[in-house]
Design an enzyme around this catalytic site. Structure first.
Site, PDB file in Angstrom:
ATOM      1  N   HIS A   1       0.832  -1.198   0.000  1.00 59.30           N
ATOM      2  CA  HIS A   1       0.000   0.000   0.000  1.00 59.30           C
ATOM      3  C   HIS A   1       0.872   1.256   0.000  1.00 59.30           C
ATOM      4  CE1 HIS A   1      -2.381  -3.299   1.664  1.00 59.30           C
ATOM      5  NE2 HIS A   1      -3.464  -2.666   1.285  1.00 59.30           N
TER       6      HIS A   1
ATOM      7  N   HIS B   1      -3.905   3.071  -3.490  1.00 60.55           N
ATOM      8  CA  HIS B   1      -4.144   2.568  -2.139  1.00 60.55           C
ATOM      9  C   HIS B   1      -3.449   1.251  -1.870  1.00 60.55           C
ATOM     10  CE1 HIS B   1      -6.205   1.541   1.591  1.00 60.55           C
ATOM     11  NE2 HIS B   1      -6.259   0.329   1.081  1.00 60.55           N
TER      12      HIS B   1
ATOM     13  N   GLU C   1     -17.801  -3.225  24.628  1.00 61.48           N
ATOM     14  CA  GLU C   1     -17.025  -4.460  24.805  1.00 61.48           C
ATOM     15  C   GLU C   1     -15.758  -4.446  23.953  1.00 61.48           C
ATOM     16  OE1 GLU C   1     -20.212  -4.416  23.758  1.00 61.48           O
ATOM     17  OE2 GLU C   1     -21.325  -5.046  25.538  1.00 61.48           O
TER      18      GLU C   1
ATOM     19  N   HIS D   1     -28.633 -14.182  24.717  1.00 67.43           N
ATOM     20  CA  HIS D   1     -27.645 -14.003  25.781  1.00 67.43           C
ATOM     21  C   HIS D   1     -26.972 -15.306  26.214  1.00 67.43           C
ATOM     22  CE1 HIS D   1     -29.358 -10.060  25.803  1.00 67.43           C
ATOM     23  NE2 HIS D   1     -28.673  -9.660  26.860  1.00 67.43           N
TER      24      HIS D   1
END
Lengths: 662, 662
Positions: free
Chosen positions: A27, A258, A402, A464
């Site tokens: 890149h 890129h 999280e 859950h």
């Protein structure tokens, strides 16, 4: 005459083009676009000393846009790090070169974090900045006084995790975090207009960040922006307006630069455009000298710091802290106390009890939870919040983030001097899985406290209830999963996790479990991965292999089988990874290599049976749950899914009959 | 006299308190805080008809804060849906009740999405709003003209995915998306001040959203805000300032009301405070009548819509589109063409070639990629971008938002009328894993196109090379993973995925693979999961089981073994899940149940060997990679990791010697 900053920057451009061209892979666009900004940072602001890449008080630099790896390789080489050598760079992306496709902290000193999975570099930098402020609060400016710099691209700032990282940094007022945004308006698919209409600067301002904009192609302007960022007490976003692939006259400003080599013709055109020498991998001496001089800036600062350290009363403690060894003297008295007073305890609670001892013995721990403190039992009594009013606190309220929590913990561990642990519900390990993977790949000591580890959580239902999570996590290289069966095993697993330099994940119950390990052991049996908790009384025909909450059930199944004259071992297997790493002798003793017709192996775990063939063999029996869960009280669920002693015993004996074993 | 809106809202509060109390489990705080806002929405604005919950032109309502499930259960019951009954509500969170802990779309009509994993409801709603605009562009206002409403909490707005969803919605100018934010300043850990200092409204404004604030406890004010939101052409965030647990006089405004029953005393106090009747699960007749009247508002609109549909020229097409059956007439000519002109093609490219045929035959497909369009090969020639200038386009540039993409695809599939597929690199399946899980749990037809599926991607290195991903995804219930070996299998896997009503995931190579299936087959062999690609010539002593890019290698290993007089079957196993679902006869034919000493089973897959014991047995041989990858060109990597025909053949024969088979 000193070379101009632009000429220094062009050395980065030259190496980046050349390396990508030689590899025919990589890149070039990002390093060429950000070369001037990086030159400003590495020649004027960043505090580092190539002679000692691990100097604890160095500034941290994280290339969050990791695909632009040639930027950091160029910088390390030019400023005088021992590696990468020019040969390393010539072998960019080749087997054995430390110049991997994306920067890897385990390959090169000076690469502070493994990046490439977008957004995570920025989020790890937040963790580094937390660790810095925390250690500063303890050891003061004389020993800990550094900044964390990040180069982030549009990908980093579009990924969801950046919202969590930016929010956490803003909330914690991490003023020593400075993010340089490579605003080149290009992603792989083309213009950022294809997918975004956001005012990125305003969004950061809304999250409590200081923001400043500059011409990213003018290193003087970038320097001024960095100075403003340093002066501001908030975390800073520096919007560097750049052109991707700057210097490649026909391709710059397009996504063509890129992720692919520019091609020989364009490289040649770029050499002319940038006034570079003709030969690849060749930097004029005056440029090399100027870079080396810049790289030597830090030597004086480091010497002064070494002097302060030598004189400091806290020297020994500080050095031990950074060496990372965790005291384990807490374990034995803790186990003795548990065995002296056996009672039913959820392993999440057993974990809290272990932590009460650990957090006293191991001052390096920093706990936290993604807004489930009371459920994960991660906070001990003496822990004060780590926040902008008290960075010396040892508990982070990570919020409902999280992934941001996990990545921050990676950054804290990479920074060193702290041992982070953090909790959420086991099912939400999925939310932070990409960061768990980076814990494993980077081999950092991060401890995941994942509670509510099965249908045993009950009423919250299938969204859950983990089913596939234990096995999915065990499948990940470099991560050790522990699922303890009682309070003793929980403490042993914590001890094993603290003794390891790798990441660990503790899977813990919501529900109470009886104490099964009622006698002191000579060694940490959980660290063996699996062991015979109770041997068969009658002639052994069955081995019940269970983990966590199902070990209690296995004990009752064994009772019932023995009642029918069928001898049954109960093997507790808190960690499959640890068991696999044991000697042949240990493994053969626990699971003898005889046919399932002679001794039937049965696995019992309240999750998917996928993969349990590794321990039962094809003709063994696997008791588990191969569908999603349901919403109901725990006892109803264990019955519904056939995980009661009666139902399991019946399946075992039926299987034995079918296989002519009875 | 009509009951006041507040009295209607209090019926929600009553049922929510009572159900949680009876279950002694659940989340009363959110429904009590948002009762007034929900009453405004369901009695004045939301377009629905309880008599026909599947009416295609209904407004969609998504309770992103799914823990507050009693809010939607109360609303469905009160407005007159057939289910839940009051008995269902009495059995909230009990086995068999459709009133699960979190709302599940497969349990109750009227629950549009399964929520609870935070942030994903909002992100799915974005997908619903995309599907609505897309179908509107095709079928016009007369058939498709509805809105998508969301109730989101602080958790939803802290999770990273919300940044991706908000960004996508802002970019696509989804003005028919209206989010009611339950701004109660409380999370589980306590005040939101513990973890956030963000100006949430300003952040949405920065992403191109319209924002409006109101007193969320005043349903009249909420109505005014909804009207402003409807009038604005941008997606709208309505900040509803509320009090969690409103009506519980001693606990409201605290995290104590978030996730636990209030307790008998507090319920009694709340009854007094709110002027409720004393008996649990009892709603006065006038309140029930008023709710039912509100629920009946939509009948007239639906009747008018039915009339328009009956008269529409597009009726048949529209109905077929919503029925969801995908034409498979494209498959045979496509396979014939492949076999007629065999050449090496990467399966990501084979996938694009299949899509060229599919996207003509199946007008319902909407493709996309998380900024890897050219790498994932997800865009076919005729596809125009789906953007705010042309919602009729069939290709979404999702940006660098894997999780947001996956959740949006779930929402699109839940909406109906479209079949979404989307791509990213296989390794980043981790980033969207929580949404893949919800695809599987909700059983929606979403097709994941995961390319660069092994170390075969080469130089990008371990951060980009899947190792554990295939097995981790196969461990997930309800998801079918396909890993085709050549262009024919790729097309067959696409056909199987389109024929299924469940989610599928295609794991595709970056590198070229030869055509192995050179003859037409009578049936879709890939849909069988595994089949004998080539039978042994010499007496069969080995079965080589391989997937994807490793089937080519297995063929060469078989050549070498046969050259040594060792007969070897080659079994291609594009889908373990499909194979497991076959008849005993099919499975026994492919993998006969004889000892590994008689016929050695060998698995070959360039990923973790974890779990392959299911097919090889304990004494079989598993060839794979049980560590992280490395950065290098592909051929070097396959050699380094021992995945060449020579190295594998040597391992097979060595294993056979060790086992006394030779």
């Amino acid at each position: 005459m000193q070379p101009t900053q632009r000429r220094l920057a062009n050395a980065i451009r030259a190496l980046s083009m050349d390396a990508v061209e030689a590899a025919n892979s990589g890149h070039p666009g990002m390093p060429m676009g950000m070369a001037d900004a990086a030159t400003a940072l590495f020649t004027r602001h960043l505090k580092y000393d190539p002679v000692d890449p691990h100097w604890p008080d160095r500034d941290r630099f994280v290339l969050s846009a990791g695909h632009g790896s040639m930027l950091i390789y160029s910088l390390l080489h030019l400023t005088g790090y021992a590696r990468p050598t020019m040969d390393d760079i010539r072998n960019f992306r080749k087997l054995g070169s430390p110049c991997a496709g994306h920067p890897e902290n385990f390959e090169l000193a000076g690469v502070e974090a493994t990046t490439g999975p977008l957004g995570q570099g920025l989020a790890m930098a937040v963790g580094m900045a937390i660790a810095e402020r925390h250690l500063n609060a303890i050891y003061g400016d004389e020993l800990v006084d550094h900044r964390t710099y990040v180069v982030a691209g549009d990908g980093c700032l579009m990924e969801g995790i950046n919202h969590e990282a930016v929010g956490l940094a803003g909330h914690l007022k991490l003023g020593r975090l400075i993010v340089l945004w490579d605003d080149n308006k290009i992603t792989i698919d083309g213009s950022t207009d294809l997918s975004r209409n956001e005012d990125v600067v305003a969004r950061h301002a809304a999250c409590g960040w200081h923001t400043v904009e500059c011409d990213g192609l003018d290193s003087g302007k970038v320097s001024q922006a960095i100075e403003k960022a340093i002066a501001d007490p908030r975390p800073s976003l520096i919007r560097c307006k750049t052109i991707i692939g700057y210097g490649a006259p026909n391709k710059q400003g397009t996504s063509a630069t890129h992720g692919a080599a520019l091609g020989a013709a364009e490289v040649e055109a770029a050499r002319k455009e940038l006034g570079l020498v003709d030969a690849a991998f060749t930097i004029p001496d005056d440029i090399v000298d100027a870079w080396r001089t810049a790289g030597a800036r830090g030597a004086r600062l480091r010497a002064a710091w070494q002097e302060r350290l030598a004189k400091s009363k806290k020297r020994k403690e500080f050095e031990e802290r950074l060496a990372g060894k965790c005291d384990d003297s807490w374990l034995k008295p803790h186990l003795d106390a548990l065995i002296a007073d056996p009672k039913p305890i959820a392993t999440r609670k057993s974990s809290e009890m272990a932590l009460e001892a650990i957090n006293v013995a191991v001052p390096a721990t920093i706990g936290g939870s993604a807004d489930l403190t009371g459920s994960n039992n991660t906070k001990t009594k003496a822990q004060l919040p780590l926040d902008s009013a008290n960075y010396g606190g040892r508990y982070v309220y990570y919020g409902i983030r999280e992934f941001g929590m996990a990545a921050a913990m990676n950054g804290m561990a990479l920074h060193g001097g702290v041992v982070p642990y953090g909790g959420t519900f086991m099912v939400f390990s999925d939310y932070c899985r990409p960061a768990i993977r980076l814990s494993a790949l980077q081999q950092v000591q991060v401890i995941y406290v994942m509670t509510h580890d099965s249908i045993g959580l009950g009423e919250d239902g299938p969204t859950h209830q983990p089913i596939e999570h234990l096995q999915s996590l065990r499948a990940m290289p470099g991560l050790v999963v522990y699922r303890p069966a009682d309070a003793v095993e929980t403490a042993e697993c914590w001890a094993a996790a603290l003794a390891d330099d790798k990441p660990s994940l503790l899977a813990l119950t919501r529900q109470n479990l009886p104490l099964l390990r009622t006698e002191a052991a000579a060694e940490n049996l959980s660290a063996k991965g699996a062991y015979r908790l109770r041997p068969a009384s009658a002639a052994r025909r069955v081995i019940l292999i269970a983990t966590g909450s199902e070990v209690e059930i296995a004990m009752k199944v064994a009772d019932q089988l023995e009642g029918q004259g069928i001898g049954a071992d109960v093997v507790s297997m808190p960690s499959t990874e640890c068991f696999d790493a044991q000697s042949d002798a240990w493994r053969d003793d626990i699971l003898p290599d005889v046919s399932n017709r002679e001794i039937l192996r049965v696995s019992i775990e309240a999750g998917t049976t996928f993969g349990w063939e590794r321990y039962t063999g094809l003709h063994g029996l696997r008791i588990g749950i191969d569908r999603f869960g349901a919403s109901a009280p725990i006892d109803d669920l264990y019955d519904y899914f056939g995980l009661t002693p009666d139902k399991i015993t019946a399946r075992v004996t039926a299987h034995m009959q079918k296989r002519d074993m009875l």
